[in-house]
Structure formats: C-alpha cells, structure tokens
Scaffold this motif. Structure first.
Motif, short mmCIF file in Angstrom:
data_model
loop_
_atom_site.label_atom_id
_atom_site.label_comp_id
_atom_site.label_asym_id
_atom_site.label_seq_id
_atom_site.Cartn_x
_atom_site.Cartn_y
_atom_site.Cartn_z
N SER A 25 0.84 -1.20 0.00
CA SER A 25 0.00 0.00 0.00
C SER A 25 0.88 1.26 0.00
N PRO A 26 0.34 2.37 -0.48
CA PRO A 26 1.10 3.63 -0.43
C PRO A 26 1.51 4.02 0.99
N GLU A 27 0.66 3.75 1.97
CA GLU A 27 1.01 4.07 3.36
C GLU A 27 2.16 3.19 3.85
N GLN A 28 2.15 1.93 3.47
CA GLN A 28 3.25 1.04 3.83
C GLN A 28 4.54 1.51 3.17
N ALA A 29 4.43 1.95 1.92
CA ALA A 29 5.60 2.45 1.20
C ALA A 29 6.16 3.69 1.89
N LYS A 30 5.30 4.60 2.30
CA LYS A 30 5.76 5.81 3.00
C LYS A 30 6.48 5.46 4.29
N GLU A 31 5.93 4.50 5.03
CA GLU A 31 6.55 4.09 6.29
C GLU A 31 7.93 3.48 6.04
N LEU A 32 8.04 2.63 5.05
CA LEU A 32 9.33 2.03 4.74
C LEU A 32 10.33 3.09 4.28
N MET A 33 9.86 4.08 3.54
CA MET A 33 10.74 5.16 3.09
C MET A 33 11.23 5.99 4.28
N ARG A 34 10.37 6.19 5.26
CA ARG A 34 10.79 6.92 6.47
C ARG A 34 11.87 6.14 7.22
N LYS A 35 11.73 4.84 7.26
CA LYS A 35 12.67 4.01 8.01
C LYS A 35 13.99 3.80 7.28
N HIS A 36 13.94 3.64 5.96
CA HIS A 36 15.12 3.21 5.22
C HIS A 36 15.66 4.23 4.22
N GLY A 37 14.99 5.36 4.07
CA GLY A 37 15.43 6.37 3.11
C GLY A 37 14.67 6.24 1.81
N LYS A 38 14.36 7.37 1.22
CA LYS A 38 13.48 7.34 0.05
C LYS A 38 14.14 6.83 -1.22
N ASP A 39 15.46 6.96 -1.34
CA ASP A 39 16.13 6.53 -2.56
C ASP A 39 17.03 5.32 -2.33
N SER A 40 16.95 4.76 -1.18
CA SER A 40 17.81 3.65 -0.82
C SER A 40 17.40 2.36 -1.54
N PRO A 41 18.37 1.62 -2.07
CA PRO A 41 18.03 0.31 -2.64
C PRO A 41 17.45 -0.62 -1.57
N LYS A 42 17.80 -0.35 -0.33
CA LYS A 42 17.30 -1.18 0.77
C LYS A 42 15.79 -1.05 0.92
N VAL A 43 15.24 0.13 0.65
CA VAL A 43 13.80 0.32 0.83
C VAL A 43 13.02 -0.58 -0.13
N GLU A 44 13.50 -0.77 -1.34
CA GLU A 44 12.81 -1.64 -2.28
C GLU A 44 12.92 -3.10 -1.83
N LYS A 45 14.08 -3.49 -1.34
CA LYS A 45 14.27 -4.85 -0.83
C LYS A 45 13.35 -5.09 0.36
#
Length: 54
Positions: A25-45
């Motif tokens: 979900s977009p909300e889950q994506a936003k939360e992961l971006m807050r935790k791991h950085g918005k451009d981090s390859p880690k956020v996609e993983k």
C-alpha cells in the motif's frame, strides 16, 4: 507552489511508484521510506520482503 508542498508531492510520487512496483500500500511504502530512506536500494528490498511476509 511552495518548496514544502513540492517536496511532499515528490515523496508521494516515490511512495506510489514503490507501492505499484512492489504491490504494497502507499502508506506502507511511505513508512518504509521513512525508516530506510526514500532513494535507498534497501527500501525496495524491504518492501519486497514486507509483501512476502504478509
């Protein structure tokens, strides 16, 4: 348009792209971006792992 509003829209677009490519979900994506950085390859993983666990 203010700089703050542009920044928010940019974050929203990145979150939507992440949500669409990883099927979270977009909300889950936003939360992961807050935790791991918005451009981090880690956020996609992490998003793919999140979906796999759910």
């Amino acid at each position: 348009m203010t700089a703050k509003k542009q920044k928010t829209e940019s974050k929203d677009k990145k979150a939507l792209r992440l949500a669409e490519t990883t099927d979270i979900s977009p909300e889950q994506a936003k939360e992961l971006m807050r935790k791991h950085g918005k451009d981090s390859p880690k956020v996609e993983k992490e998003a793919r792992n999140f979906k796999a666990e759910g």
